[in-house]
Design a protein around this motif. Sequence first.
Motif, PDB file in Angstrom:
ATOM      1  N   VAL A  47      13.945  81.907  -0.650  1.00 61.39           N
ATOM      2  CA  VAL A  47      13.573  80.664  -0.015  1.00 61.39           C
ATOM      3  C   VAL A  47      11.803  80.744  -0.773  1.00 61.39           C
ATOM      4  O   VAL A  47      11.273  81.493  -1.341  1.00 61.39           O
ATOM      5  N   LEU A  48      11.690  78.917  -1.246  1.00 55.20           N
ATOM      6  CA  LEU A  48      10.860  78.626  -1.363  1.00 55.20           C
ATOM      7  C   LEU A  48       9.273  78.185   0.095  1.00 55.20           C
ATOM      8  O   LEU A  48       9.749  77.815   0.884  1.00 55.20           O
ATOM      9  N   VAL A  49       8.859  79.337  -0.383  1.00 62.46           N
ATOM     10  CA  VAL A  49       7.394  78.683   1.259  1.00 62.46           C
ATOM     11  C   VAL A  49       6.344  78.735   0.414  1.00 62.46           C
ATOM     12  O   VAL A  49       5.547  79.838  -0.089  1.00 62.46           O
ATOM     13  N   VAL A  50       5.650  78.014   1.687  1.00 55.91           N
ATOM     14  CA  VAL A  50       4.668  77.480   1.017  1.00 55.91           C
ATOM     15  C   VAL A  50       3.535  78.288   1.579  1.00 55.91           C
ATOM     16  O   VAL A  50       3.126  78.553   2.596  1.00 55.91           O
ATOM     17  N   ASP A  51       2.482  78.673   0.911  1.00 53.28           N
ATOM     18  CA  ASP A  51       1.334  80.004   1.388  1.00 53.28           C
ATOM     19  C   ASP A  51      -0.228  79.402   0.742  1.00 53.28           C
ATOM     20  O   ASP A  51      -0.137  79.339  -0.592  1.00 53.28           O
ATOM     21  N   PRO A  52      -1.250  78.837   1.732  1.00 52.63           N
ATOM     22  CA  PRO A  52      -2.072  78.833   0.896  1.00 52.63           C
ATOM     23  C   PRO A  52      -3.091  79.564   0.140  1.00 52.63           C
ATOM     24  O   PRO A  52      -4.383  79.350  -0.396  1.00 52.63           O
ATOM     25  N   GLN A  53      -2.684  80.761   0.203  1.00 51.45           N
ATOM     26  CA  GLN A  53      -3.716  81.717  -0.827  1.00 51.45           C
ATOM     27  C   GLN A  53      -2.691  81.821  -2.172  1.00 51.45           C
ATOM     28  O   GLN A  53      -3.922  82.311  -2.012  1.00 51.45           O
ATOM     29  N   VAL A  54      -2.387  80.971  -2.235  1.00 47.11           N
ATOM     30  CA  VAL A  54      -1.694  81.236  -3.480  1.00 47.11           C
ATOM     31  C   VAL A  54      -1.987  79.509  -4.437  1.00 47.11           C
ATOM     32  O   VAL A  54      -2.081  78.887  -3.654  1.00 47.11           O
ATOM     33  N   HIS A  55      -2.404  79.809  -5.643  1.00 49.69           N
ATOM     34  CA  HIS A  55      -2.971  78.628  -6.014  1.00 49.69           C
ATOM     35  C   HIS A  55      -2.090  78.344  -7.600  1.00 49.69           C
ATOM     36  O   HIS A  55      -3.064  77.453  -7.994  1.00 49.69           O
ATOM     37  N   THR A  56      -1.487  79.434  -7.742  1.00 48.82           N
ATOM     38  CA  THR A  56      -0.739  79.294  -9.454  1.00 48.82           C
ATOM     39  C   THR A  56       0.777  79.521  -9.568  1.00 48.82           C
ATOM     40  O   THR A  56       1.417  80.526  -8.669  1.00 48.82           O
ATOM     41  N   LEU A  57       1.525  78.950 -10.611  1.00 50.68           N
ATOM     42  CA  LEU A  57       2.840  79.279 -10.748  1.00 50.68           C
ATOM     43  C   LEU A  57       3.233  80.626 -11.526  1.00 50.68           C
ATOM     44  O   LEU A  57       4.042  81.017 -12.153  1.00 50.68           O
ATOM     45  N   LEU A  58       1.995  81.628 -11.526  1.00 50.30           N
ATOM     46  CA  LEU A  58       1.676  82.235 -12.354  1.00 50.30           C
ATOM     47  C   LEU A  58       2.593  83.432 -13.110  1.00 50.30           C
ATOM     48  O   LEU A  58       3.807  83.868 -13.326  1.00 50.30           O
ATOM     49  N   ASP A  59       3.061  83.771 -11.142  1.00 53.74           N
ATOM     50  CA  ASP A  59       4.003  85.197 -11.428  1.00 53.74           C
ATOM     51  C   ASP A  59       5.231  84.590 -11.613  1.00 53.74           C
ATOM     52  O   ASP A  59       6.043  85.453 -12.174  1.00 53.74           O
TER      53      ASP A  59
END
Length: 484
Positions: A47-59
């Motif tokens: 499941v993909l969930v939007v988190d305001p604390q994440v700002h990049t797809l680096l992981d």
Amino acid sequence: MARFVDRVVIHARAGSGGNGCASVHREKFKPLGGPDGGNGGRGGSVVLVVDPQVHTLLDFHFHPHIAAPSGKPGAGGNREGATGADLILKVPDGTVVLDDQGRILADLVGAGARFYAAAGGRGGLGNAALASRARKAPGFALLGEKGEERDLTLELKTVADVGLIGFPSAGKSSLVSTISAAKPKIADYPFTTLAPNLGVVSAGDHTFTVADVPGLIPGASSGRGLGLDFLRHIERCAVLVHVVDCATLEPNRDPLSDIDALEAELAAYQPTLQGDSMLDDLAERPRAVVLNKIDIPDAKELADMVRPDIEARGWPVYEVSTVARIGLRPLIFGLWDMVAAYRVASPPPPPRRPVIRPIPVNEKAFEVRPDGTGGFIVTGSRPERWIAQTQFDNDEAVGYLGDRLARLGVEDELIRKGATAGCAVTIGDVTFDWEPTTPAGVDVVPSGRGTDIRLDQTDRVGAAERKAARKARREHADGPEEGQ
């Protein structure tokens, strides 16, 4: 040093369902205890969930292979297997999910927005759930379904109110660092900015966000420079601002030609979110022009010369200097007025709701077609799922599969298509010799557990008998030579 990654390809694999259990209750002084095999647990989903604390797809760039846990098998005593936990992946706001064909599957905007990237497989039924009037103690259980596997592309489109566009070294990063608390890398060489920078700007009691897009050059919409990778970040910007370097020493460049060149690139760019209900097309977004570096005398004279021509297009013009901090306050409040006007004119998007697509009642459950070699291929979600759930080393399970296929109408459709005894029939990954004389779909006389008497009622020679006959013929052919 942290990296900004705005496009990745992930390989998501959901967990498989646990196998059902075939068990018979055994207890002293309780004969004929009956089946008590439990069901397998469902596999976990990705499941993909939007988190305001994440700002990049680096992981995801470093770990593109993602697998959710599988469900546990059932056990005797009607004990069901444990369910595999869903694997929650946090993504930035503005992430767009595309399949391997480039089609948009989800547009994740707003904190908490969810998308099931891969659905977990269902657990297999135990023999307690398969018991019926005809089969009071089934000697088999169903296998768990495999989890869904998908290759998905994640693209991040920065969610900002104002997007700054311009040629390399036009002063966009300096402007963002001056009007907000953002601290982008600033240097005096082209393409210093390799990743979009997002800053929060305060205009009195109001705030809005500004995105600094890496420098664009002519041909960016067709892949030149860095423009093709970062033009996507202006798709969600409500206001576009041209930042023009009035002190450039490059030949054949002036503010009007720079603006025209970038407008041509914006017109040629085909957004991924074509027809996005939240925003209009790029050509219809409000524009503003910032004439930068007016602290240099020649730049100030050039700005005064081109200002009337730009204002004639209906765009507001601001003359600023980020080094001397000239004209920044009128720019900030002017941009806020444009953002506020756009917010009033554009109603907020309706809350996203889950979409339920029920299967129509009259939809065909399966399809039978010739394979071109005398055999037939059966396709359909239910037949293929049943094949995957069957233990083919258990005759009773194979007989149960035949009953299910007969009740669905596969037998009748094969006969109608001209199938004959012994022809190859393929369902999913399994190919078998079809026996039309085997009665299926009716009540059967139970035989031993794990067996089905119908599978022995055939006049055709089996594979083992054919192998023995070939061996006997070879021995008979070799006999005269040995006697010589």
